[in-house]
Scaffold this active site. Structure first.
Site, mmCIF file in Angstrom:
data_model
loop_
_atom_site.group_PDB
_atom_site.id
_atom_site.type_symbol
_atom_site.label_atom_id
_atom_site.label_comp_id
_atom_site.label_asym_id
_atom_site.label_seq_id
_atom_site.Cartn_x
_atom_site.Cartn_y
_atom_site.Cartn_z
ATOM 1 N N SER A 109 31.219 78.075 0.773
ATOM 2 C CA SER A 109 30.287 78.180 1.898
ATOM 3 C C SER A 109 29.965 79.637 2.186
ATOM 4 O O SER A 109 30.838 80.505 2.113
ATOM 5 C CB SER A 109 30.923 77.552 3.139
ATOM 6 N N GLN A 130 27.063 78.501 -1.838
ATOM 7 C CA GLN A 130 26.109 77.827 -0.945
ATOM 8 C C GLN A 130 25.514 78.822 0.041
ATOM 9 O O GLN A 130 26.229 79.631 0.637
ATOM 10 C CB GLN A 130 26.819 76.712 -0.161
ATOM 11 N N TYR A 132 21.639 79.461 2.679
ATOM 12 C CA TYR A 132 20.504 78.825 3.343
ATOM 13 C C TYR A 132 19.225 79.545 2.950
ATOM 14 O O TYR A 132 19.265 80.603 2.311
ATOM 15 C CB TYR A 132 20.685 78.908 4.872
ATOM 16 N N THR A 158 21.467 74.688 1.314
ATOM 17 C CA THR A 158 21.629 73.590 2.278
ATOM 18 C C THR A 158 20.366 73.467 3.116
ATOM 19 O O THR A 158 19.904 74.433 3.720
ATOM 20 C CB THR A 158 22.854 73.853 3.164
ATOM 21 N N LYS A 236 20.955 70.692 -1.285
ATOM 22 C CA LYS A 236 21.962 69.894 -0.558
ATOM 23 C C LYS A 236 21.378 69.372 0.743
ATOM 24 O O LYS A 236 20.842 70.151 1.543
ATOM 25 C CB LYS A 236 23.194 70.762 -0.248
ATOM 26 N N SER A 258 23.378 64.082 0.853
ATOM 27 C CA SER A 258 24.318 64.456 1.916
ATOM 28 C C SER A 258 23.646 64.330 3.266
ATOM 29 O O SER A 258 22.455 64.635 3.408
ATOM 30 C CB SER A 258 24.767 65.918 1.703
ATOM 31 N N HIS A 260 25.361 65.886 5.720
ATOM 32 C CA HIS A 260 26.169 66.944 6.326
ATOM 33 C C HIS A 260 27.405 66.347 7.021
ATOM 34 O O HIS A 260 27.871 66.842 8.038
ATOM 35 C CB HIS A 260 25.332 67.743 7.320
ATOM 36 N N ASP A 291 28.062 63.431 -1.068
ATOM 37 C CA ASP A 291 29.231 63.657 -0.217
ATOM 38 C C ASP A 291 29.141 62.807 1.040
ATOM 39 O O ASP A 291 28.129 62.174 1.313
ATOM 40 C CB ASP A 291 29.445 65.149 0.088
ATOM 41 N N GLY A 292 30.249 62.798 1.798
ATOM 42 C CA GLY A 292 30.296 62.048 3.043
ATOM 43 C C GLY A 292 31.230 60.859 2.926
ATOM 44 O O GLY A 292 30.920 59.872 2.254
ATOM 45 N N GLY A 293 32.402 60.981 3.550
ATOM 46 C CA GLY A 293 33.296 59.827 3.667
ATOM 47 C C GLY A 293 34.029 59.417 2.415
ATOM 48 O O GLY A 293 34.588 58.324 2.355
ATOM 49 N N ILE A 294 34.053 60.275 1.403
ATOM 50 C CA ILE A 294 34.803 59.937 0.183
ATOM 51 C C ILE A 294 36.292 60.134 0.486
ATOM 52 O O ILE A 294 36.753 61.259 0.685
ATOM 53 C CB ILE A 294 34.412 60.863 -0.997
ATOM 54 N N ARG A 295 37.041 59.048 0.528
ATOM 55 C CA ARG A 295 38.463 59.142 0.900
ATOM 56 C C ARG A 295 39.387 58.409 -0.073
ATOM 57 O O ARG A 295 40.603 58.494 0.055
ATOM 58 C CB ARG A 295 38.688 58.563 2.311
HETATM 59 C C1 LIG Z 1 34.319 72.131 9.051
HETATM 60 C C2 LIG Z 1 33.123 71.915 8.195
HETATM 61 C C3 LIG Z 1 32.303 72.981 7.878
HETATM 62 C C4 LIG Z 1 31.171 72.782 7.081
HETATM 63 N N1 LIG Z 1 30.425 73.859 6.725
HETATM 64 C C5 LIG Z 1 29.373 73.694 5.879
HETATM 65 C C6 LIG Z 1 28.651 74.822 5.421
HETATM 66 O O1 LIG Z 1 28.981 75.960 5.731
HETATM 67 N N2 LIG Z 1 27.602 74.588 4.596
HETATM 68 C C7 LIG Z 1 27.232 73.330 4.210
HETATM 69 O O2 LIG Z 1 26.279 73.166 3.455
HETATM 70 N N3 LIG Z 1 27.910 72.246 4.637
HETATM 71 C C8 LIG Z 1 28.970 72.397 5.450
HETATM 72 N N4 LIG Z 1 29.693 71.305 5.852
HETATM 73 C C9 LIG Z 1 29.290 69.961 5.398
HETATM 74 C C10 LIG Z 1 29.981 69.594 4.079
HETATM 75 O O3 LIG Z 1 29.518 70.380 3.013
HETATM 76 C C11 LIG Z 1 29.774 68.122 3.693
HETATM 77 O O4 LIG Z 1 28.404 67.829 3.645
HETATM 78 C C12 LIG Z 1 30.496 67.106 4.570
HETATM 79 O O5 LIG Z 1 31.661 67.640 5.153
HETATM 80 C C13 LIG Z 1 30.875 65.897 3.690
HETATM 81 O O6 LIG Z 1 31.465 64.897 4.415
HETATM 82 P P1 LIG Z 1 33.068 64.636 4.527
HETATM 83 O O7 LIG Z 1 33.578 65.710 5.415
HETATM 84 O O8 LIG Z 1 33.104 63.280 5.153
HETATM 85 O O9 LIG Z 1 33.669 64.656 3.151
HETATM 86 C C14 LIG Z 1 30.838 71.481 6.640
HETATM 87 C C15 LIG Z 1 31.667 70.415 6.949
HETATM 88 C C16 LIG Z 1 32.806 70.611 7.720
HETATM 89 C C17 LIG Z 1 33.680 69.434 8.022
#
Ligand SMILES: Cc1cc2nc3c(=O)[nH]c(=O)nc-3n(C[C@H](O)[C@H](O)[C@H](O)COP(=O)(O)O)c2cc1C
Length: 370
Positions: A109, A130, A132, A158, A236, A258, A260, A291-295
């Site tokens: 990040s 990553q 912006y 992003t 992203k 994603s 986010h 991404d998102g919720g992969i556990r």
């Molecule tokens: C604490 C935190 C900080 C994040 N910071 C960024 C970031 O700086 N840039 C970005 O593109 N996404 C950021 N994200 C989003 C993640 O890249 C990702 O899309 C998301 O966490 C995926 O879902 P998951 O947490 O359920 O695995 C952040 C997520 C979290 C939890």
């Protein structure tokens, strides 16, 4: 590792909740407004069922794959997520060590705790950066240039956080965020005035950066950025077939489906719900990650079945780091790998290429009968 070692990601989450200070924990776990998207993104995986095939030779299973030509041991990467220092004192140095040793991908990040050049030099395998599209194009170009110079092998932009979301946990906690060394000394006078008028609470970018992200740019910006860097570009935050088509039209090499992690716009579909429409329109012209919720390992198999080349994990990075630094994250990744391995075996899928849509189902066969 002290006491009992966690056996799944949810146990890591529970342990981490007691180790990360409350406002930071809320920042990591939370989402926008009602957190509908956070819940839906996770729950959607559970609503997909598996259709296993028997008597397939699965004695030798191969979980390896490639992402943008780079080999990884299993189809998992680490999301860009700001400030790993909030989970462990070594921050992203611990993270990159875990990614290296497990041979998985990592996207740093721009809001990292450790300056990007130091993370790059600590890495023994390719990692990606990553950033912006900033209001100030010179800043966009400079960040891309620094990433390229310091050895990152792809640039992930992003797209879904250019307008601040409302994160009520942060507002309630009066959380003001953290600053990142990647932006130290950057920005023009206008940027500095943006910094001083920042309203706390919402972006993943640290306090002094969220106002720097441009809400104005359009898809053409990818063409401009491609003219400034040789790195392959990744988009992203794609959630529709329409945007996936535009991303491909504008030359991106990979798309991350994603939302986010439910932290930006609330009330979107789950990422796994929109993955098929993205995969269908892209039709092999770019790689697709989600991404998102992969556990669980089964979540990875479901994502691959529906068109992903690889998945990324976000919040679990913080859980692993908080519990046991680099070793914790390594162990957490090994859990996902082993779960994927057994799920593939039990489904009759000996390698990643053999996983297709026929292995998943959502509609109960009973619905046609009763
Ligand atoms: C604490 C935190 C900080 C994040 N910071 C960024 C970031 O700086 N840039 C970005 O593109 N996404 C950021 N994200 C989003 C993640 O890249 C990702 O899309 C998301 O966490 C995926 O879902 P998951 O947490 O359920 O695995 C952040 C997520 C979290 C939890």
């Amino acid at each position: 590792m002290t006491k009992r070692q966690p056996i799944n990601l949810y146990e890591y989450e529970k342990l981490a909740a007691d180790l990360i200070p409350h406002p930071e924990w809320d920042f990591v776990e939370g989402g926008a407004t009602d957190e509908i998207t956070v819940r839906r993104t996770r729950d959607a995986f559970d609503s997909i069922m598996l259709r296993p095939r028997m008597l397939v030779d699965v004695d030798q299973r191969d979980l390896t794959t490639t992402v943008l030509g780079e080999k990884i041991d299993f189809p998992v990467m680490l999301c860009p997520a700001g400030h790993h220092g909030r989970a462990h004192s070594e921050g992203e140095i611990a993270t990159v060590r875990a990614a290296n040793e497990m041979n998985v991908g990592m996207i740093l990040s721009s809001g990292s705790s450790v300056v990007m050049e130091d993370v790059a030099s600590a890495s023994t395998r390719p990692i990606w950066f990553q950033q912006y599209f900033y209001r100030d194009r010179a800043m966009t170009e400079l960040m891309a240039h620094r990433a390229e110079e310091s050895g990152y092998s792809a640039l992930c932009v992003t797209l879904d956080a250019s307008v601040q979301s409302k994160r009520e946990r942060n507002i309630r906690n009066n959380y003001t965020g953290l600053s990142t060394p990647n932006y130290d000394g950057m920005g023009n006078e206008e940027d500095f005035s943006v910094r001083s008028t920042y309203r706390p609470s919402s972006d993943d970018a640290p306090t002094n950066v969220s106002g720097l992200v441009s809400p104005k740019v359009t898809w053409e910006e990818f063409g401009w950025l491609a003219s400034k860097t040789d790195l392959p570009l990744i988009a992203k935050g794609v959630m529709t077939a329409e945007d996936a088509q535009l991303a491909v039209d504008h030359g991106v090499k990979a798309i991350i489906v994603s939302n986010h992690g439910g932290r930006s716009l609330d009330s979107t579909f789950a990422t796994i719900e929109v993955l098929p429409e993205v995969a269908d329109i892209v039709n092999g012209r770019a790689e697709i990650y989600i991404d998102g919720g992969i556990r669980r390992g089964a979540d990875i198999l479901k994502a691959i079945a529906l068109g992903a080349d690889a998945v990324l994990i976000g919040r679990p990075i913080f859980w692993g780091l908080a519990v046991d630094g680099s070793d914790g994250l390594k162990h957490l990744l090994s859990i996902l790998r082993d779960e994927l391995d057994s799920t593939m075996g039990l489904c009759g899928k000996p390698d990643i290429q053999s996983i297709d849509r026929t292995v998943v189902g959502r509609k109960s066969p009973l619905l046609d009968l009763i």
